[in-house]
Design a protein around this motif. Structure first.
Motif, PDB file in Angstrom:
ATOM      1  N   CYS A  89       6.530  -3.641   2.945  1.00 53.87           N
ATOM      2  CA  CYS A  89       5.183  -3.962   3.404  1.00 53.87           C
ATOM      3  C   CYS A  89       5.210  -4.053   4.928  1.00 53.87           C
ATOM      4  O   CYS A  89       6.050  -4.763   5.485  1.00 53.87           O
ATOM      5  N   CYS A 106       4.473  -8.073   6.052  1.00 57.63           N
ATOM      6  CA  CYS A 106       5.349  -9.200   5.758  1.00 57.63           C
ATOM      7  C   CYS A 106       6.763  -8.760   5.396  1.00 57.63           C
ATOM      8  O   CYS A 106       7.603  -9.602   5.079  1.00 57.63           O
ATOM      9  N   CYS A 159       1.113  -5.118  -2.151  1.00 56.02           N
ATOM     10  CA  CYS A 159       2.206  -5.971  -1.695  1.00 56.02           C
ATOM     11  C   CYS A 159       2.510  -7.036  -2.744  1.00 56.02           C
ATOM     12  O   CYS A 159       1.611  -7.639  -3.329  1.00 56.02           O
TER      13      CYS A 159
END
Ligand SMILES: [Zn+2]
Length: 420
Positions: free
Chosen positions: A301, A304, A317
């Motif tokens: 992702c 993050c 995600c």
């Protein structure tokens, strides 16, 4: 011809001297050979509308209408800019083709040198990094930062190429199985072989057009982005471009031995036209291509750095707090951009960064004059009646009107007379 042969022999000897084991002296008897017409003596234009190709002192000349073509910016290329010409037999177009070389205006984008060593004494430089993620389904996904800090992503869809390849693969298999039933050299065998050649040539033409569609769209995206950056940077700052491609070279190798992919995936991988598209993009933009490792770029992702396997086209995600939903190839493109900017390490994209994704479809288009020809044939078909089309093709009226030679100049064939 003798010069060509002498050149080939000299080249083979030089290669052998350098220890290239594959080097061979010319051994194959060539069936076709391009005819070369040099700029001063080989060809000339007479009366402004006829092109004369000289075949030597005692032979008749080839007389053609002066061809008209444009360069990449759409301007007509006049005979003053032409250089050497070659008359070649094109196996793809299954016709003779005249190749004309001309001096092109250099419109390549300013490329960034190696990022470690900036040129000494250079003015302030604003580098734009364009990341390219390549895939089998979507041939190219481009990601770059726009002038206001938002990500601009372009996903180019490749459904047209997959359809063309499937038509070819299925058709080839069908013809091959039919051929295996008849004797080599029989009339039926010859006809099937001819059908195979036709199918292969047609697919090659379709794919060539498709590759140009893809790279032209990518080229336009890069040029528009550079123009946007040039508008917003201060005067005296040079905008340079770095073209970074996720390294997928060699994926198609060794797939059978290690059974990494299924049969159909292996076929898709081996027929992937990645190299051709890279070459075309490098040529059209005038930029060198840098390769970086694209490991994990489609699974991570960008916000993050959570990792997960992706199925399907949508990346969701796994981190509940982040819950990013984005097109899978856009994720890959943004990550390759991150890796390229940060020397190969993942750095989270600042939260709240806008990612604007644009989708374009690379579809086979109409060539010049094709629309008129198509319209004419549709008209003839409607007159004959769709259900009687097969019979109509052998009718006297069809032969009288539709076999009129359709010229390359893009002029539609015109019926010689009204039927009945
Ligand atoms: Zn996330």
């Amino acid at each position: 011809m003798a010069y060509d042969l002498a050149d080939a022999i000299a080249l083979a000897r030089a290669n052998k001297a350098q220890g290239i084991a594959k080097a061979k002296l010319p051994w194959r008897e060539k069936k076709y050979r391009p005819l070369v017409f040099t700029a001063r003596f080989g060809w000339k234009v007479r009366d402004g509308d006829r092109l004369l190709l000289s075949l030597g002192r005692l032979r008749d000349r080839i007389v053609l209408p002066v061809p008209e073509f444009t360069d990449r910016s759409g301007h007509l290329v006049t005979p003053e800019r032409w250089g050497e010409m070659k008359l070649c037999w094109s196996t793809v177009a299954r016709s003779w083709a005249l190749h004309i070389s001309y001096r092109a205006v250099d419109d390549s984008l300013p490329g960034a040198g190696s990022p470690e060593a900036p040129e000494p004494g250079a003015v302030s430089v604003h580098a734009v990094t364009v990341a390219v993620d390549e895939g089998v389904i979507n041939p190219m996904t481009l990601a770059a930062l726009g002038p206001y800090g938002a990500y601009e992503v372009l996903v180019i869809n490749g459904r047209g190429a997959r359809a063309a390849k499937q038509v070819r693969n299925k058709g080839m298999a069908r013809l091959q199985s039919k051929m295996s039933c008849c004797r080599t050299g029989s009339r039926r065998h010859r006809r099937l072989a001819e059908a195979k050649r036709k199918l292969r040539a047609k697919t090659t033409r379709r794919l060539r057009d498709f590759n140009h569609q893809v790279t032209a769209k990518a080229n336009r995206f890069i040029r528009e982005l550079v123009a946007a950056h040039e508008r917003t940077t201060a005067d005296g700052t040079d905008v340079v471009v770095r073209l970074v491609v996720g390294d997928v070279r060699g994926i198609e190798r060794n797939t059978e031995k290690r059974r990494r992919a299924s049969r159909s995936t292996r076929q898709q991988l081996s027929q992937w036209e990645r190299g051709t598209q890279e070459r075309q993009l490098a040529y059209k933009t005038g930029l060198p291509i840098q390769y970086i490792s694209e490991a994990n770029s489609s699974q991570t992702c960008p916000f993050c750095l959570h990792r997960r396997k992706v199925r399907g086209r949508r990346y969701v995600c796994a981190n509940k707090a982040c819950a990013l939903v984005l097109h899978r190839d856009a994720v890959g493109g943004v990550n390759i951009h991150t890796l390229a900017v940060n020397d190969g390490t993942f750095v989270p994209v600042p939260p709240g960064t806008d990612i604007r994704v644009k989708y374009l479809r690379a579809q086979p288009g109409w060539s010049s004059g094709q629309r008129e020809r198509h319209g004419f044939h549709q008209h003839a078909q409607a007159r004959a009646g769709a259900s009687r089309w097969r019979e109509a093709r052998s009718s006297a009226w069809y032969r009288a009107t539709c076999t009129a030679d359709v010229g390359d100049a893009g002029v539609a064939a015109v019926p010689k007379g009204e039927p009945r």
